[in-house]
Design a protein around this motif. Structure first.
Motif, PDB file in Angstrom:
ATOM      1  N   GLU A   1       0.828  -1.210   0.000  1.00  0.00           N
ATOM      2  CA  GLU A   1       0.000   0.000   0.000  1.00  0.00           C
ATOM      3  C   GLU A   1       0.860   1.256   0.000  1.00  0.00           C
ATOM      4  O   GLU A   1       0.491   2.276  -0.559  1.00  0.00           O
ATOM      5  N   TRP A   2       2.026   1.199   0.622  1.00  0.00           N
ATOM      6  CA  TRP A   2       2.901   2.369   0.715  1.00  0.00           C
ATOM      7  C   TRP A   2       4.041   2.313  -0.297  1.00  0.00           C
ATOM      8  O   TRP A   2       4.994   3.087  -0.234  1.00  0.00           O
ATOM      9  N   GLY A   3       3.976   1.378  -1.274  1.00  0.00           N
ATOM     10  CA  GLY A   3       4.894   1.390  -2.396  1.00  0.00           C
ATOM     11  C   GLY A   3       6.161   0.589  -2.247  1.00  0.00           C
ATOM     12  O   GLY A   3       7.080   0.746  -3.063  1.00  0.00           O
ATOM     13  N   SER A   4       6.257  -0.294  -1.259  1.00  0.00           N
ATOM     14  CA  SER A   4       7.458  -1.090  -1.060  1.00  0.00           C
ATOM     15  C   SER A   4       7.340  -2.460  -1.729  1.00  0.00           C
ATOM     16  O   SER A   4       6.244  -3.003  -1.869  1.00  0.00           O
ATOM     17  N   VAL A   5       8.484  -3.009  -2.095  1.00  0.00           N
ATOM     18  CA  VAL A   5       8.543  -4.338  -2.694  1.00  0.00           C
ATOM     19  C   VAL A   5       8.209  -5.393  -1.643  1.00  0.00           C
ATOM     20  O   VAL A   5       8.638  -5.300  -0.491  1.00  0.00           O
TER      21      VAL A   5
ATOM     22  N   TYR B   1       6.253  -9.685  -4.997  1.00  0.00           N
ATOM     23  CA  TYR B   1       6.912  -8.988  -6.099  1.00  0.00           C
ATOM     24  C   TYR B   1       8.138  -9.778  -6.556  1.00  0.00           C
ATOM     25  O   TYR B   1       8.361  -9.968  -7.762  1.00  0.00           O
ATOM     26  N   LEU B   2       8.927 -10.254  -5.605  1.00  0.00           N
ATOM     27  CA  LEU B   2      10.124 -11.021  -5.945  1.00  0.00           C
ATOM     28  C   LEU B   2       9.760 -12.342  -6.616  1.00  0.00           C
ATOM     29  O   LEU B   2      10.419 -12.771  -7.572  1.00  0.00           O
ATOM     30  N   GLU B   3       8.698 -12.993  -6.120  1.00  0.00           N
ATOM     31  CA  GLU B   3       8.237 -14.237  -6.748  1.00  0.00           C
ATOM     32  C   GLU B   3       7.795 -13.971  -8.188  1.00  0.00           C
ATOM     33  O   GLU B   3       8.095 -14.740  -9.103  1.00  0.00           O
ATOM     34  N   LEU B   4       7.067 -12.879  -8.396  1.00  0.00           N
ATOM     35  CA  LEU B   4       6.593 -12.530  -9.738  1.00  0.00           C
ATOM     36  C   LEU B   4       7.762 -12.212 -10.656  1.00  0.00           C
ATOM     37  O   LEU B   4       7.802 -12.658 -11.822  1.00  0.00           O
ATOM     38  N   ARG B   5       8.713 -11.504 -10.173  1.00  0.00           N
ATOM     39  CA  ARG B   5       9.894 -11.131 -10.959  1.00  0.00           C
ATOM     40  C   ARG B   5      10.648 -12.383 -11.416  1.00  0.00           C
ATOM     41  O   ARG B   5      11.002 -12.528 -12.592  1.00  0.00           O
ATOM     42  N   ASN B   6      10.876 -13.304 -10.490  1.00  0.00           N
ATOM     43  CA  ASN B   6      11.602 -14.530 -10.831  1.00  0.00           C
ATOM     44  C   ASN B   6      10.816 -15.388 -11.821  1.00  0.00           C
ATOM     45  O   ASN B   6      11.384 -16.001 -12.733  1.00  0.00           O
ATOM     46  N   LEU B   7       9.480 -15.436 -11.630  1.00  0.00           N
ATOM     47  CA  LEU B   7       8.648 -16.247 -12.521  1.00  0.00           C
ATOM     48  C   LEU B   7       8.679 -15.714 -13.944  1.00  0.00           C
ATOM     49  O   LEU B   7       8.765 -16.475 -14.915  1.00  0.00           O
TER      50      LEU B   7
ATOM     51  N   LEU C   1      17.711  -7.178 -16.094  1.00  0.00           N
ATOM     52  CA  LEU C   1      16.487  -6.598 -15.548  1.00  0.00           C
ATOM     53  C   LEU C   1      16.794  -5.274 -14.866  1.00  0.00           C
ATOM     54  O   LEU C   1      17.908  -5.073 -14.354  1.00  0.00           O
ATOM     55  N   PRO C   2      15.829  -4.364 -14.860  1.00  0.00           N
ATOM     56  CA  PRO C   2      16.042  -3.107 -14.133  1.00  0.00           C
ATOM     57  C   PRO C   2      16.210  -3.380 -12.652  1.00  0.00           C
ATOM     58  O   PRO C   2      15.741  -4.403 -12.146  1.00  0.00           O
ATOM     59  N   PRO C   3      16.879  -2.489 -11.930  1.00  0.00           N
ATOM     60  CA  PRO C   3      17.081  -2.713 -10.492  1.00  0.00           C
ATOM     61  C   PRO C   3      15.753  -2.681  -9.742  1.00  0.00           C
ATOM     62  O   PRO C   3      14.762  -2.118 -10.211  1.00  0.00           O
ATOM     63  N   LEU C   4      15.744  -3.302  -8.573  1.00  0.00           N
ATOM     64  CA  LEU C   4      14.549  -3.296  -7.730  1.00  0.00           C
ATOM     65  C   LEU C   4      14.239  -1.875  -7.273  1.00  0.00           C
ATOM     66  O   LEU C   4      15.147  -1.072  -7.036  1.00  0.00           O
ATOM     67  N   PRO C   5      12.969  -1.541  -7.151  1.00  0.00           N
ATOM     68  CA  PRO C   5      12.614  -0.210  -6.626  1.00  0.00           C
ATOM     69  C   PRO C   5      13.164  -0.021  -5.226  1.00  0.00           C
ATOM     70  O   PRO C   5      13.249  -0.958  -4.435  1.00  0.00           O
ATOM     71  N   LEU C   6      13.543   1.201  -4.933  1.00  0.00           N
ATOM     72  CA  LEU C   6      14.034   1.508  -3.599  1.00  0.00           C
ATOM     73  C   LEU C   6      12.887   1.499  -2.602  1.00  0.00           C
ATOM     74  O   LEU C   6      11.748   1.844  -2.936  1.00  0.00           O
TER      75      LEU C   6
END
Length: 478
Positions: A207-211, A215-221, A235-240
């Motif tokens: 809700e506050w915009g953090s990974v 998100y990591l599971e989706l990225r790897n899939l 791949l682009p870097p992970l959002p801060l």
């Protein structure tokens, strides 16, 4: 150094003793988000209440009507996995695509759709990555783990289907833009449940915009399944992570009775009977959309019984400005009226304050009116002669009644110092805090200890929502 002062105003539907007189602003993400870092001004408007709109599948006549009126866009149904056959039996035009909604697949719904509608492309229109909350339920009561999320998504992609994530990013419906549900399962019964506006959905982005782990599971899939010719390498870097800060405790030092702000709402509507929100001559005759509505009349001093027909959703009954009973979502409720404290008075003022907890947006009761849609009977006689006030909490009301009224008691302002113990009905409470430097996101911790309740918890965390009811807490302005 930049210094910004914030004012926090909280509305309590009930009484002083039912609201915490202080809040803390911790950096922990377990509580209600209060995003400060991206506010263009020192003013932000959250409210603890969420909205999702569902509509039944289009009938042949509806799709034909839209075509006759010139619509050429692609039409589709969006059905639960158990409604495939029901939707197909409606026999809409062949250019209406059937898609699915679900979180956990049972009995191979994509295979069933492929068998029953072989000419349709496969798509899961809503793959639910989490779920929203209703007041009084445990947080994320209906959810899917990151591991199961990945397995279900992998199975969808293995079928060659397209997929839309609902939701990819959590969010917040500010103001009163929340919804409600009626029933949802035989085990729940036919009950109304208001949805909170904090859309902490356990989505891949919080809700506050953090990974999140999802998100990591989706990225790897996607790295595994997307053809190499279409993939990004690297791949682009992970959002801060979103920076947060702990701003300590805010004491609610001032209060103002809601009923003392009647001069800042629209002129009351006079009626022989109670009128629901939607039928009031407001907003270019479109009625009152949300918020609170006050019904005021006078009853004989000897009155002993009150029956309300068609109250939606939560109400507070007051006699001579003193709360006497909270009432819930009922078609009919009867309460006893206390005897007057003073003899010889011909009548007493009766106020019924009703909250619109959110309109039902799924199933059959889509046209339920809010406020009082029936009659009010006092000692067997239908009560007439009502004045009806609308509290929509629009910006004009906030600016006029909340921000402009002087806060200083010495200057004769309406705001008063918050008493330690007093029961005087619905009120607004005010406190302030100051931030030095660049504001960062924070979270409102609404866990408190007071004399009336051992623990009141409305924020989101591992313990979920405890002892919560929609009408007790509404953050209306910051």
């Amino acid at each position: 150094m930049l210094r910004i002062s914030y004012t926090l105003v909280v509305f309590s539907f009930l009484s002083h003793t039912r609201i915490p007189l202080s809040f803390s602003l911790p950096a922990s993400s377990s509580f209600l988000p209060l995003p400060l870092s991206y506010s263009p001004t020192p003013t932000h408007t959250p409210n603890i209440h969420t909205s999702l709109l569902f509509l039944p599948p289009p009938s042949p006549s509806l799709s034909q009507l839209m075509r006759d009126l010139g619509a050429r866009e692609l039409m589709f149904t969006s059905d639960g996995q158990y409604r495939i056959s029901e939707s197909l039996r409606m026999k809409p035009h062949r250019d209406v695509v059937h898609t699915l909604n679900y979180q956990n697949a049972h009995d191979n719904p994509l295979q069933r759709l492929k068998r029953e509608a072989p000419h349709h492309p496969l798509m899961v229109m809503e793959f639910w990555t989490g779920w929203f909350d209703h007041w009084g339920e445990k947080h994320l009561e209906r959810n899917i783990s990151p591991e199961d999320f990945s397995l279900e998504l992998r199975a969808i992609l293995a079928e060659g289907a397209s997929v839309n994530l609902y939701m990819f990013h959590g969010g917040t419906n500010f103001g009163f833009m929340n919804g409600g549900n009626w029933g949802e399962g035989e085990e729940r019964g036919r009950t109304y449940r208001s949805t909170v506006s904090s859309y902490d959905y356990d989505a891949p982005l919080s809700e506050w915009g953090s990974v999140t782990k999802k998100y990591l599971e989706l990225r790897n899939l996607l790295v595994e399944t997307v053809p190499e010719s279409l993939s990004l390498n690297p791949l682009p870097p992970l959002p801060l992570s979103v920076p947060t800060a702990d701003y300590g405790e805010i004491k609610m030092t001032l209060y103002i009775s809601l009923l003392s702000t009647l001069q800042y709402v629209p002129e009351p509507h006079t009626s022989g009977t109670p009128i629901p929100m939607e039928f009031l001559p407001l907003n270019k005759w479109s009625g009152q959309g949300f918020g609170y509505i006050l019904y005021r009349t006078f009853v004989p001093s000897s009155a002993s019984s009150l029956t309300i027909h068609g109250l939606k959703d939560y109400g507070l009954v007051m006699l001579d400005l003193k709360p006497i009973r909270e009432v819930g979502y009922f078609d009919k409720v009867t309460i006893s009226l206390p005897s007057p404290s003073s003899q010889g008075l011909p009548s007493r003022q009766l106020d019924i304050l009703v909250e619109n907890g959110g309109r039902v947006n799924f199933g059959h009761p889509l046209a339920v009116r809010k406020g009082i849609s029936g009659s009010v009977v006092v000692d067997g006689v239908t009560q007439a002669n009502w004045k009806i006030y609308s509290f929509e909490f629009k910006n004009s009301f906030i600016q006029n009644s909340v921000m402009v009224i002087p806060c200083s008691i010495d200057r004769g302002g309406v705001w008063l110092r918050t008493p330690a113990k007093e029961d005087s009905g619905p009120a607004l409470f005010k406190g302030s805090f100051t931030i030095d430097g660049t504001p960062k996101d924070t979270f409102i911790d609404m866990q408190v200890h007071n004399t009336n309740r051992q623990r009141v918890y409305i924020g989101k965390g591992n313990e979920g929502i405890q002892h919560a009811s929609q009408h007790e807490w509404t953050l209306d302005h910051i």
